[in-house]
Design an enzyme around this catalytic site. Structure first.
Site, mmCIF file in Angstrom:
data_model
loop_
_atom_site.group_PDB
_atom_site.id
_atom_site.type_symbol
_atom_site.label_atom_id
_atom_site.label_comp_id
_atom_site.label_asym_id
_atom_site.label_seq_id
_atom_site.Cartn_x
_atom_site.Cartn_y
_atom_site.Cartn_z
ATOM 1 N N HIS A 158 0.812 -1.224 0.000
ATOM 2 C CA HIS A 158 0.000 0.000 0.000
ATOM 3 C C HIS A 158 0.840 1.267 0.000
ATOM 4 C CE1 HIS A 158 -4.045 -1.812 0.827
ATOM 5 N NE2 HIS A 158 -3.244 -2.848 1.018
ATOM 6 N N ASP A 359 3.631 9.164 -0.707
ATOM 7 C CA ASP A 359 2.387 8.518 -0.291
ATOM 8 C C ASP A 359 2.018 7.448 -1.312
ATOM 9 O OD1 ASP A 359 0.113 8.064 1.198
ATOM 10 O OD2 ASP A 359 -0.395 10.191 1.334
HETATM 11 C C1 G6P Z 1 -1.039 3.029 6.100
HETATM 12 C C2 G6P Z 1 -0.595 1.597 5.895
HETATM 13 C C3 G6P Z 1 -1.602 0.632 6.480
HETATM 14 C C4 G6P Z 1 -1.883 0.994 7.924
HETATM 15 C C5 G6P Z 1 -2.347 2.437 8.025
HETATM 16 C C6 G6P Z 1 -2.571 2.882 9.474
HETATM 17 O O1 G6P Z 1 -2.148 3.313 5.335
HETATM 18 O O2 G6P Z 1 -0.393 1.351 4.526
HETATM 19 O O3 G6P Z 1 -1.097 -0.687 6.423
HETATM 20 O O4 G6P Z 1 -2.838 0.140 8.490
HETATM 21 O O5 G6P Z 1 -1.353 3.263 7.462
HETATM 22 O O6 G6P Z 1 -1.402 2.733 10.228
HETATM 23 P P1 G6P Z 1 -1.302 1.830 11.527
HETATM 24 O O7 G6P Z 1 0.151 1.758 11.859
HETATM 25 O O8 G6P Z 1 -2.110 2.571 12.544
HETATM 26 O O9 G6P Z 1 -1.910 0.490 11.193
#
Ligand code: G6P
Length: 475
Positions: A158, A359
């Site tokens: 992602h 991003d």
């Molecule tokens: C990004 C990453 C995701 C993640 C999200 C939130 O979008 O690509 O994999 O879940 O951030 O971050 P966190 O560390 O809170 O899961």
């Protein structure tokens, strides 16, 4: 047709923070049914979970099965805060100076993925398609193959793919390529990411680039393609229409920014540009405000604490300078707000600012476009460092976060843009966001992965590869 088995660090809980990953996949899972597996620190039990034994918990109440493999807290922290978010995240976002490589982080990262693979091997059926998500789980296919699994396994990253010039900041950069080669299909957000991945593979002489676009690495073969993630447009628009959240006063123009408080999002750059705008355009003082929503995230990592302090200082400085009794230039919220309220605020804002330094995609850009009234839309201001630039960059206004004066000029242009031009710029963006939505994204990936599975079966039938699927699906 086998189930779809999704693997990601977090399983969807309903009350999860609004990360793009969860929002995007809930939809695909509801349509096809299947199993979603994640990991969970032992010290943070999930409400309503059932102990399924052997360190696995399960959750009812979703249109698909959910399970999490529990990890000791210290191990989880070294994997999540450590290797995932203090090594891979800064690497992939081009911030090599922030990388903190500790041997125990790396060990924990592999150990968590090994434990996850061990549990998954007991849950997965031979026909299931396995779709692994994000940088937390790069070595998972290798660990699953080591458990003897021959299923088709796909991976979607992602976040941006690291560039060849940064990748050697990682001790053991070759492992990255090695891990990816155990997948059948690797999806990246943009064509730019695919180019970076090819470039990284090119650094290692074992890589052979085949005519069909796939890469042979040693005895394995992997296809790397871009699948830009989308949003669920109708649902988001409906939420925007139903929302009761209001930007006030309406006599004022509103600019909105909403993201996790992450150093990759370019928030200090944005606040500086907004300060510059007020400095240069005296007429706009009192007439325009910026609502900046920055939800706290990964606060145990030093770089995140530092960016929070920097943002507080910057917003304080701009507000101190330009506020009046009835006017606050920057409304800064250091917390997340419910998605339905956010959708309503997007719909009302005259300008949406999406100006990251790096991003993967940035779904806020697409959500902002989706929430607008097509007859009187607001203006999207986008940086070319967001993955969304490849789809929306032609008619969004492009701001350079590294040039505050340029960004200030672009924001001024957005605020003054006549309605006809706003409509003309918004229309093609909305068409693209609608066409390449989340269902399109997930079905294109799943179809491509399914084709790999069928290709593997076909080769197995022919007996073309005596070593079996582990080699054949990827060879
Ligand atoms: C990004 C990453 C995701 C993640 C999200 C939130 O979008 O690509 O994999 O879940 O951030 O971050 P966190 O560390 O809170 O899961």
């Amino acid at each position: 047709m086998g189930r779809l088995v999704i693997v990601s660090n977090r399983i969807p809980l309903g009350s999860n923070p609004s990360g793009g990953l969860v929002v995007a996949l809930e939809d695909a899972m509801a349509r096809r049914g299947g199993l979603w597996v994640g990991v969970q620190p032992e010290g943070e039990p999930i409400d309503g979970a059932t102990d399924a034994g052997e360190g696995v918990i399960t959750l009812d109440g979703a249109p698909f099965d959910r399970a999490a493999v529990c990890m000791p807290d210290r191990l989880y922290d070294d994997y999540y805060l450590g290797y995932a978010n203090s090594v891979l995240w800064p690497l992939c976002h081009g911030r090599t100076e922030l990388i903190d490589q500790q041997p125990r982080y790396r060990k924990a990262y592999e150990e968590v993925n090994r434990r996850l693979a061990r549990s998954l091997a007991k849950m997965v059926e031979p026909d299931d398609l396995i779709w692994v998500h994000d940088y937390h789980h790069l070595p998972l296919a290798a660990a699953l193959r080591a458990e003897g699994l021959q299923n088709a396994i796909g991976f979607f990253l992602h976040i941006p793919f690291p560039t060849a010039s940064n990748v050697f900041a990682l001790t053991g950069a070759r492992d990255l390529v090695d891990w990816l080669s155990d997948y059948d299909l690797v999806g990246l957000q943009t064509r730019r990411d695919v180019a970076s991945a090819m470039d990284v593979f090119r650094q290692f002489p074992e890589s052979q680039f085949l005519m069909d676009g796939s890469i042979r690495f040693g005895s394995r073969m992997v296809e790397i393609k871009s699948f830009p993630i989308g949003i669920e447009v109708a649902g988001f628009r409906e939420m925007a229409q139903r929302s009761e959240a209001r930007l006030a006063p309406r006599s004022r123009k509103w600019i909105i920014g909403a993201e996790r408080l992450d150093y990759s999002k370019g928030l200090p750059h944005r606040l500086r540009a907004f300060g510059k705008l007020l400095e240069q355009e005296a007429d706009l003082r009192g007439a325009v405000s910026l609502l900046q929503i920055a939800s706290p995230t990964r606060e145990d990592v030093t770089a995140y604490r530092e960016i929070r302090e920097e943002l507080e200082q910057l917003s304080g400085a701009v507000n101190g300078r330009y506020s009046d009794i009835n006017y606050t230039p920057i409304q800064y919220l250091n917390r997340g707000i419910p998605r339905d309220q956010l959708a309503g605020l997007f719909a009302q804002a005259d300008v949406g600012l999406v100006t990251p330094l790096a991003d993967g995609m940035n779904l806020v850009a697409k959500e902002y476009v989706a929430a607008q009234d097509p007859d009187d839309p607001g203006v999207l201001v986008l940086s070319s460092f967001a993955g969304a630039f490849e789809q929306l960059g032609e008619t969004a206004l492009i701001a350079n976060p590294y040039d505050p004066a340029q960004m200030a000029r672009v924001i001024a242009e957005a605020l003054l843009m006549p309605r006809e031009e706003r409509i003309a710029r918004h229309r093609p963006m909305l068409a693209r966001v609608e066409e390449e939505d989340v269902a399109w994204w997930s079905s294109s990936f799943i179809e491509a992965l399914e084709a790999k599975r069928l290709g593997g079966d076909f080769l197995d039938l022919l007996g073309a590869l005596p070593e079996g699927r582990a080699a054949s699906a990827s060879a």
